[in-house]
Design an enzyme around this catalytic site. Structure first.
Site, short mmCIF file in Angstrom:
data_model
loop_
_atom_site.label_atom_id
_atom_site.label_comp_id
_atom_site.label_asym_id
_atom_site.label_seq_id
_atom_site.Cartn_x
_atom_site.Cartn_y
_atom_site.Cartn_z
N ILE A 9 0.83 -1.22 0.00
CA ILE A 9 0.00 0.00 0.00
C ILE A 9 0.86 1.26 0.00
O ILE A 9 0.41 2.31 -0.47
CB ILE A 9 -0.99 -0.03 1.19
CG1 ILE A 9 -2.19 0.87 0.95
CG2 ILE A 9 -0.31 0.33 2.51
CD1 ILE A 9 -3.37 0.61 1.89
N ASN A 22 -2.81 1.75 15.77
CA ASN A 22 -3.30 1.45 17.13
C ASN A 22 -3.71 2.77 17.77
O ASN A 22 -3.50 3.83 17.20
CB ASN A 22 -2.23 0.71 17.94
CG ASN A 22 -0.94 1.48 18.02
OD1 ASN A 22 -0.92 2.63 18.48
ND2 ASN A 22 0.14 0.90 17.52
N GLY A 30 3.54 -4.41 11.21
CA GLY A 30 2.63 -4.62 10.07
C GLY A 30 2.60 -3.44 9.11
O GLY A 30 3.62 -2.79 8.84
N ASP A 32 1.30 -0.57 9.50
CA ASP A 32 1.59 0.67 10.24
C ASP A 32 3.10 0.95 10.19
O ASP A 32 3.53 2.08 9.86
CB ASP A 32 1.13 0.46 11.69
CG ASP A 32 1.07 1.74 12.51
OD1 ASP A 32 1.23 2.83 11.93
OD2 ASP A 32 0.85 1.64 13.73
N1 AR6 Z 1 0.75 -3.06 2.31
C1 AR6 Z 1 -0.50 -3.59 2.38
N2 AR6 Z 1 -0.87 -4.43 3.37
C2 AR6 Z 1 0.04 -4.76 4.29
C3 AR6 Z 1 1.36 -4.25 4.29
C4 AR6 Z 1 1.71 -3.36 3.24
N3 AR6 Z 1 2.92 -2.81 3.15
N4 AR6 Z 1 2.03 -4.79 5.36
C5 AR6 Z 1 1.15 -5.60 6.00
N5 AR6 Z 1 -0.04 -5.60 5.37
P1 AR6 Z 1 -1.55 -5.53 10.47
P2 AR6 Z 1 -3.85 -5.12 12.29
C6 AR6 Z 1 -1.30 -6.30 5.68
O1 AR6 Z 1 -0.97 -6.52 11.40
O2 AR6 Z 1 -4.17 -6.57 12.27
C7 AR6 Z 1 0.41 -2.73 14.17
O3 AR6 Z 1 1.45 -3.00 15.04
C8 AR6 Z 1 -1.24 -7.56 6.49
O4 AR6 Z 1 -0.85 -8.66 5.65
O5 AR6 Z 1 -0.67 -4.51 9.87
O6 AR6 Z 1 -4.97 -4.12 12.12
C9 AR6 Z 1 -0.43 -1.54 14.60
O7 AR6 Z 1 0.37 -0.54 15.21
C10 AR6 Z 1 -2.69 -7.68 6.93
O8 AR6 Z 1 -3.47 -8.23 5.88
O9 AR6 Z 1 -2.76 -4.67 11.20
C11 AR6 Z 1 -1.39 -2.15 15.55
O10 AR6 Z 1 -0.83 -2.27 16.85
C12 AR6 Z 1 -3.12 -6.22 7.10
O11 AR6 Z 1 -2.10 -5.44 6.47
C13 AR6 Z 1 -1.64 -3.52 14.98
O12 AR6 Z 1 -0.50 -3.82 14.19
C14 AR6 Z 1 -3.29 -5.77 8.52
O13 AR6 Z 1 -2.30 -6.35 9.34
C15 AR6 Z 1 -2.84 -3.53 14.07
O14 AR6 Z 1 -3.11 -4.84 13.65
#
Ligand code: AR6
Length: 177
Positions: A9, A22, A30, A32
């Protein structure tokens, strides 16, 4: 218009990308972490300036906040906080739906005509992918093609589901035939 793409993204030159943040809003893992890395320290500083609504909480679960995109190709970052998934009986579906609704509303308020969402809550927060995608698609459809008297946004806003994995992209493809 709704589009599904598989990819990172942080590479998208859209008006707004949505961050699965968060409540503290100062970065994390992730998507973020990826967004903060590419946007640079300016994004951290902009997030820091977002007022706390209670100690340590800049964005309560289900709400959304907007900042510039800084070094990202996207103009804005819309930070939203998805629910941590427990069993689906603790308001998780409503909170997740609110993330999509509030992010879309904020994008529209800020004149955005394109927005890209990651699969909010389905990584570290553990929301089951299929159930989360159903909510995401339902809320975006409701925004773009409302059934009642609200304005149709179909021609004003392009909504992209940006899936990091091919698996996730296929989940969305199965819902948007
Ligand atoms: N582009 C698109 N999607 C992505 C990318 C990227 N570069 N990287 C990861 N994903 P997550 P949550 C996807 O864990 O579950 C953080 O520490 C990933 O494969 O990022 O809402 C925050 O600070 C998954 O499908 O978010 C919060 O503490 C999706 O993004 C916590 O994680 C969401 O995964 C939020 O957890």
């Amino acid at each position: 218009m709704i589009k599904i793409i598989q990819g990172d993204i942080t590479t998208l030159a859209v008006d707004a990308i949505v961050n699965a943040a968060n409540q503290v809003m100062l970065g994390g893992g992730g998507v973020d972490g990826a967004i903060h890395r590419v946007a640079g320290y300016e994004l951290y500083k902009a997030c820091f300036k977002v007022p706390e609504v209670s100690p340590g909480v800049r964005c309560p679960t289900g709400e959304a906040r907007i900042t510039p995109g800084f070094k990202l190709p996207a103009k804005f970052v819309i930070h939203t906080v998805g629910p941590v998934y427990r069993d689906g009986q603790h308001g998780e579906p409503e909170k997740l739906a609110a993330c999509y609704r509030n992010s879309l509303a904020l994008a529209a308020e800020n004149g955005c005509t394109s927005i890209a969402f990651p699969c909010i809550s389905t990584g570290i927060y553990g929301y089951p992918k299929e159930a989360a995608a159903q909510i995401a698609v339902r809320e975006v459809r409701e925004f773009l093609f409302p059934t009642e008297t609200q304005r149709r946004r179909e021609e004003e806003m392009e909504v992209i589901f940006c899936c990091f994995s091919e698996y996730d992209a296929n989940v969305y493809r199965s819902l948007i035939a």
